[in-house]
Design a protein around this motif. Structure first.
Motif, short mmCIF file in Angstrom:
data_model
loop_
_atom_site.label_atom_id
_atom_site.label_comp_id
_atom_site.label_asym_id
_atom_site.label_seq_id
_atom_site.Cartn_x
_atom_site.Cartn_y
_atom_site.Cartn_z
N SER A 66 0.90 -0.59 0.14
CA SER A 66 -0.13 0.20 0.21
C SER A 66 1.06 1.62 0.18
N GLN A 67 1.94 1.48 0.79
CA GLN A 67 3.35 2.15 0.94
C GLN A 67 3.63 2.77 -0.67
N VAL A 68 3.96 1.67 -1.20
CA VAL A 68 4.66 1.22 -2.71
C VAL A 68 3.70 2.23 -3.53
N HIS A 69 2.61 1.84 -3.94
CA HIS A 69 1.11 1.91 -4.40
C HIS A 69 0.67 3.63 -4.63
N ARG A 70 0.26 4.38 -2.50
CA ARG A 70 1.07 5.35 -2.72
C ARG A 70 1.95 6.48 -3.08
N HIS A 71 2.96 6.32 -3.00
CA HIS A 71 3.93 6.78 -3.51
C HIS A 71 4.03 6.60 -5.67
N GLN A 72 3.25 5.67 -5.99
CA GLN A 72 3.58 6.00 -6.81
C GLN A 72 2.31 6.21 -7.58
N HIS A 74 -1.36 5.08 -7.75
CA HIS A 74 -1.62 4.03 -7.92
C HIS A 74 -2.83 3.83 -6.74
N PHE A 75 -3.74 5.12 -6.26
CA PHE A 75 -4.63 5.41 -4.98
C PHE A 75 -5.65 4.25 -4.89
N GLU A 76 -6.26 3.66 -6.21
CA GLU A 76 -6.94 2.58 -5.60
C GLU A 76 -6.18 1.17 -5.50
N GLU A 77 -5.61 1.32 -5.57
CA GLU A 77 -4.55 -0.04 -5.63
C GLU A 77 -4.10 -0.05 -4.23
N ALA A 78 -3.87 1.40 -3.79
CA ALA A 78 -3.11 1.65 -1.91
C ALA A 78 -3.61 1.33 -1.17
N ARG A 79 -5.17 1.65 -1.51
CA ARG A 79 -6.28 1.27 -1.10
C ARG A 79 -7.13 0.40 -0.75
N ALA A 80 -7.25 -0.23 -1.72
CA ALA A 80 -7.18 -1.70 -1.57
C ALA A 80 -6.72 -2.49 -0.56
N ASP A 81 -4.99 -2.71 -0.81
CA ASP A 81 -4.18 -3.45 -0.14
C ASP A 81 -3.77 -2.66 1.76
N ILE A 82 -4.30 -0.98 1.95
CA ILE A 82 -5.22 -0.84 3.02
C ILE A 82 -5.91 -1.50 3.43
N LYS A 83 -6.79 -0.55 3.35
CA LYS A 83 -8.67 -1.99 3.14
C LYS A 83 -8.04 -3.56 4.21
N ALA A 84 -7.30 -3.79 2.87
CA ALA A 84 -7.30 -5.50 3.94
C ALA A 84 -6.42 -6.08 4.72
N ALA A 85 -5.39 -4.95 4.69
CA ALA A 85 -4.71 -5.16 6.19
C ALA A 85 -5.36 -5.31 7.82
N LEU A 86 -6.49 -3.26 6.82
CA LEU A 86 -7.89 -2.76 8.11
C LEU A 86 -8.32 -4.11 8.53
N ALA A 87 -8.65 -5.39 7.63
CA ALA A 87 -9.52 -5.27 8.11
C ALA A 87 -9.35 -6.71 9.06
N LEU A 101 -2.55 8.78 6.38
CA LEU A 101 -1.51 9.29 4.72
C LEU A 101 -2.15 9.25 3.56
N LEU A 102 -2.98 8.72 2.93
CA LEU A 102 -3.13 7.96 2.02
C LEU A 102 -4.16 8.55 1.40
N LYS A 103 -5.37 8.99 2.30
CA LYS A 103 -6.97 10.25 2.23
C LYS A 103 -5.93 11.24 1.87
N GLN A 104 -5.05 11.85 2.65
CA GLN A 104 -4.27 13.34 2.35
C GLN A 104 -3.77 13.50 1.18
N GLN A 105 -2.89 12.62 1.18
CA GLN A 105 -2.06 12.55 -0.80
C GLN A 105 -3.55 12.06 -1.70
N VAL A 106 -4.40 12.04 -1.52
CA VAL A 106 -5.55 11.73 -3.01
C VAL A 106 -6.36 12.94 -2.98
N ALA A 107 -6.42 13.37 -1.69
CA ALA A 107 -6.82 15.17 -1.35
C ALA A 107 -6.22 16.10 -2.26
N ALA A 108 -5.33 15.77 -1.89
CA ALA A 108 -3.95 16.97 -2.22
C ALA A 108 -3.65 16.87 -3.92
#
Length: 138
Positions: A66-72, A74-87, A101-108
């Motif tokens: 998810s961190q990698v996707h966020r830095h690249q 690739h926000f949808e992939e990052a969201r899917a991974d972090i949600k799976a981990a949070l589940a 961090l993902l939500k903030q970066q998507v907004a920015a």
């Protein structure tokens, strides 16, 4: 070095294979963390994929990917991974922090995209401002 060693190991029993897979998993997770630190995004993502092939629900691998996707960006992939981990670990601080961090970066990113689009396209221009530009050209 450890990965190369284990790649060419051919144990004869299941118990040894299980130990090798566990060590391989640990090495890939550690390599992913190191690659993230040096911003080697593709290598880190590959390390995470290697882990997730052995353990599809591995929270650390999902978090790091998810961190990698966020830095690249690739926000949808990052969201899917972090949600799976949070589940799997809903109260984990690092996972929740990554989600924020993902939500903030998507907004920015959305704001920046909007600003760029406004500079490229004259959305708010009036005929008066357009005629000012024509007057200067004469």
């Amino acid at each position: 070095f450890a990965m190369v060693y284990y790649e060419y190991s051919f144990p004869e029993d299941e118990e040894t294979w299980a130990r090798i897979d566990k060590i391989r998993l640990t090495c890939n997770l550690n390599s992913a963390a190191c690659n993230i630190k040096v911003e080697a995004w593709d290598e880190a993502k590959n390390n995470c994929y290697q882990v997730l092939q052995l353990e599809p629900d591995n929270v650390k691998a999902l978090y790091r990917r998810s961190q990698v996707h966020r830095h690249q960006h690739h926000f949808e992939e990052a969201r899917a991974d972090i949600k799976a981990a949070l589940a799997r670990m809903p109260h984990d601080f690092q996972l929740r922090e990554e989600f924020v961090l993902l939500k903030q970066q998507v907004a920015a990113y959305k704001l920046k995209t909007k600003e760029v689009a406004q500079r490229m396209l004259p959305f708010g221009s009036t005929s008066a401002s357009a005629s000012k530009g024509k007057g200067k050209a004469k």
